[in-house]
Scaffold this motif. Structure first.
Motif, PDB file in Angstrom:
ATOM      1  N   THR A  36       0.844  -1.189   0.000  1.00 55.83           N
ATOM      2  CA  THR A  36       0.000   0.000   0.000  1.00 55.83           C
ATOM      3  C   THR A  36       0.884   1.246   0.000  1.00 55.83           C
ATOM      4  O   THR A  36       2.080   1.192   0.310  1.00 55.83           O
ATOM      5  N   GLN A  37       0.273   2.390  -0.325  1.00 56.11           N
ATOM      6  CA  GLN A  37       1.022   3.645  -0.333  1.00 56.11           C
ATOM      7  C   GLN A  37       1.552   3.971   1.059  1.00 56.11           C
ATOM      8  O   GLN A  37       2.645   4.540   1.212  1.00 56.11           O
ATOM      9  N   GLU A  38       0.791   3.574   2.061  1.00 58.63           N
ATOM     10  CA  GLU A  38       1.222   3.811   3.439  1.00 58.63           C
ATOM     11  C   GLU A  38       2.524   3.077   3.735  1.00 58.63           C
ATOM     12  O   GLU A  38       3.443   3.626   4.359  1.00 58.63           O
ATOM     13  N   ASP A  41       5.398   4.749   1.932  1.00 57.77           N
ATOM     14  CA  ASP A  41       5.803   5.962   2.648  1.00 57.77           C
ATOM     15  C   ASP A  41       6.668   5.626   3.860  1.00 57.77           C
ATOM     16  O   ASP A  41       7.484   6.446   4.301  1.00 57.77           O
ATOM     17  N   GLN A  42       6.492   4.417   4.389  1.00 55.50           N
ATOM     18  CA  GLN A  42       7.267   3.994   5.553  1.00 55.50           C
ATOM     19  C   GLN A  42       8.610   3.379   5.168  1.00 55.50           C
ATOM     20  O   GLN A  42       9.366   2.966   6.042  1.00 55.50           O
ATOM     21  N   THR A 274      -4.983  -3.215   8.066  1.00 56.74           N
ATOM     22  CA  THR A 274      -4.258  -1.938   7.975  1.00 56.74           C
ATOM     23  C   THR A 274      -5.051  -0.844   7.269  1.00 56.74           C
ATOM     24  O   THR A 274      -4.956   0.330   7.635  1.00 56.74           O
ATOM     25  N   SER A 275      -5.847  -1.200   6.237  1.00 56.21           N
ATOM     26  CA  SER A 275      -6.530  -0.186   5.435  1.00 56.21           C
ATOM     27  C   SER A 275      -7.962   0.107   5.891  1.00 56.21           C
ATOM     28  O   SER A 275      -8.400   1.252   5.851  1.00 56.21           O
ATOM     29  N   HIS A 278      -7.349   0.476   9.993  1.00 57.56           N
ATOM     30  CA  HIS A 278      -6.267   1.436  10.256  1.00 57.56           C
ATOM     31  C   HIS A 278      -5.448   1.064  11.494  1.00 57.56           C
ATOM     32  O   HIS A 278      -5.088   1.918  12.305  1.00 57.56           O
ATOM     33  N   ASP A 280      -1.998  -1.292  13.057  1.00 57.37           N
ATOM     34  CA  ASP A 280      -0.637  -1.660  12.665  1.00 57.37           C
ATOM     35  C   ASP A 280      -0.624  -3.065  12.076  1.00 57.37           C
ATOM     36  O   ASP A 280      -1.446  -3.916  12.450  1.00 57.37           O
TER      37      ASP A 280
END
Length: 446
Positions: A36-38, A41-42, A274-275, A278, A280
């Protein structure tokens, strides 16, 4: 010779090994290569092209996994035919388990190692090659392994006990694979970057699995339990004869629908957590371990109830429970309770069905194979299990393609809804399975 409980658990240890390896691929392949984009980003690196890159309708990962699973399905009847006809001092199944163990562990590791450190089509080609090697190796292990169920179990109780044991080790192996984020999270805390931490985790778990794969090889003397019977002269004739069995066809079509549903759900579980909630990624492990532990409470009751009322009623009940779980998944994050509570509630709903489908489908195939052998005098145990494996791998192939496409185009809620529709289809088909006829054809073996 009657198989002892100790030998049953030695046999089941092999299931723990390949379930762990299978869990690493099914649970983390898409998560690793299509993050995912999240996650990006991490700091999660990309290795292959993203998005609907194949004709605008499929992702690269989806296409690769679909092609690999189709190859996997095609090899099943070929390996089954070779296993049914093998003449070896060690038996027909054990030699396959012995020589496929190391290639299976190594190819699992190779899946997560890309030759180019960045987005490249070379990485996509390497992933395809590694997956083809993995699926060939797991076919060479699992198809002969499953064929041993009706050969080691000479009565309905023995076959049910074996199915229960391997279901337990399967679920424990899968749960261990789900624990991977906890392991790589601990490694990351020691200053090692994310991708290297994930790869170290996959190596360690694959090595543990390798030693488990070898346990039945060195503890089970196949010829002490297996009777000599005839086999079909060719794989094609054996495959054709297998699919002439009406009840097996019904089971297979139902099984395909079930595996499409469960594979989409399992592949999406980390994304649902996660999506949609939301939370961890480590909570994926928490919820799955909780669901696994809870499902274990159902194992003894299911074993005993199945012996009294039959397997069919319980499997239909399992379909109903999973249907409820998938529909609940489609509304995760929209309910007025905490995200953690929703995750635990989903785990509670799915746990009973998880136990039912862990134990009983293998026992149903063993019943059908045993009944067919009694009726025809020809041994097709390997082909029956290979045909079942062919079916569920076909379902998994379609599921991976559907998951990557549906999730990219419509989101993860749509994945849960489509899963529920396939679950409903599987239940309807299985309602036509004639369990009473199969049991009567088997009779009671002394």
């Amino acid at each position: 010779m009657e198989i002892s409980q100790g030998k049953i658990w030695c046999y089941a240890t092999g299931q723990f090994g390949w379930a762990m390896l299978s869990g690493l691929i099914s649970n983390w392949l898409v998560y690793y290569y299509q993050p995912t984009q999240e996650l990006i980003d991490q700091g999660h690196k990309l290795f292959i092209p993203q998005g609907l890159a194949i004709l605008g309708i499929a992702t690269v990962v989806g296409a690769i996994t679909a092609v690999s699973r189709i190859f996997d399905a095609i090899t099943d009847p070929l390996v089954a035919g070779m296993s049914d006809k093998l003449k070896s001092k060690a038996g027909r199944r054990i030699p396959f388990l012995k020589w496929s163990s190391l290639p299976l562990a190594l190819s699992t590791i190779a899946v997560f190692f890309s030759p180019v450190d960045g987005i490249s089509n070379i990485n996509a080609l390497f992933l395809l090659f590694a997956l083809l090697c993995y699926y060939l190796a797991i076919t060479c292990y699992c198809t002969p392994f499953n064929a041993l169920i009706p050969e080691l179990g000479h009565t309905d109780k023995q076959r049910l006990d074996i199915s229960t044991a391997i279901s337990l080790t399967f679920i424990l192996g899968t749960a261990t694979a789900y624990a991977a984020p906890v392991i790589w999270g601990l490694i990351e805390k020691n200053g090692i970057e994310r991708i290297s931490s994930m790869r170290i985790t996959f190596i360690v778990l694959s090595l543990i699995a390798f030693f488990c794969l070898l346990v039945p090889v060195f503890t089970i003397k196949e010829k002490d339990y297996v009777k000599k019977t005839k086999s079909d002269p060719s794989s094609l004739s054996s495959l054709a004869a297998t699919y002439k069995n009406r009840d097996f066809r019904l089971f297979v079509f139902s099984d395909i629908a079930y595996w499409i549903a469960i594979t989409m759900f399992q592949t999406g579980l980390s994304f649902f957590i996660t999506s949609l909630l939301h939370l961890d990624e480590s909570m994926t492990t928490v919820f799955f371990v909780f669901m696994t532990a809870l499902s274990l409470l159902f194992y003894i009751p299911i074993n005993r109830v199945a012996g009294k009322i039959g397997k069919k009623k319980l499997i239909v009940s399992g379909f109903v429970i999973f249907l409820a779980a998938y529909l609940f998944t489609s509304v995760l994050g929209l309910i007025g309770i905490s995200a953690v509570a929703q995750g635990f509630l989903l785990s509670i709903i799915a746990s009973g069905a998880m136990a039912i489908f862990g134990i009983l489908p293998q026992a149903v195939v063993a019943d059908i194979a045993k009944a067919d052998s009694r009726k025809t005098g020809i041994n097709r145990e390997g082909m029956f299990f290979a045909s079942r494996t062919f079916a569920f791998k076909l379902g998994q192939s379609l599921a991976m393609l559907l998951f990557t496409s549906i999730s990219t185009a419509f989101g993860y809620r749509a994945v849960a809804i489509v899963s529920s529709l396939f679950c409903l289809l599987g239940m309807i088909l299985f309602l036509f399975y004639d369990e009473k006829k199969i049991i009567s054809e088997i009779g009671e073996e002394k």
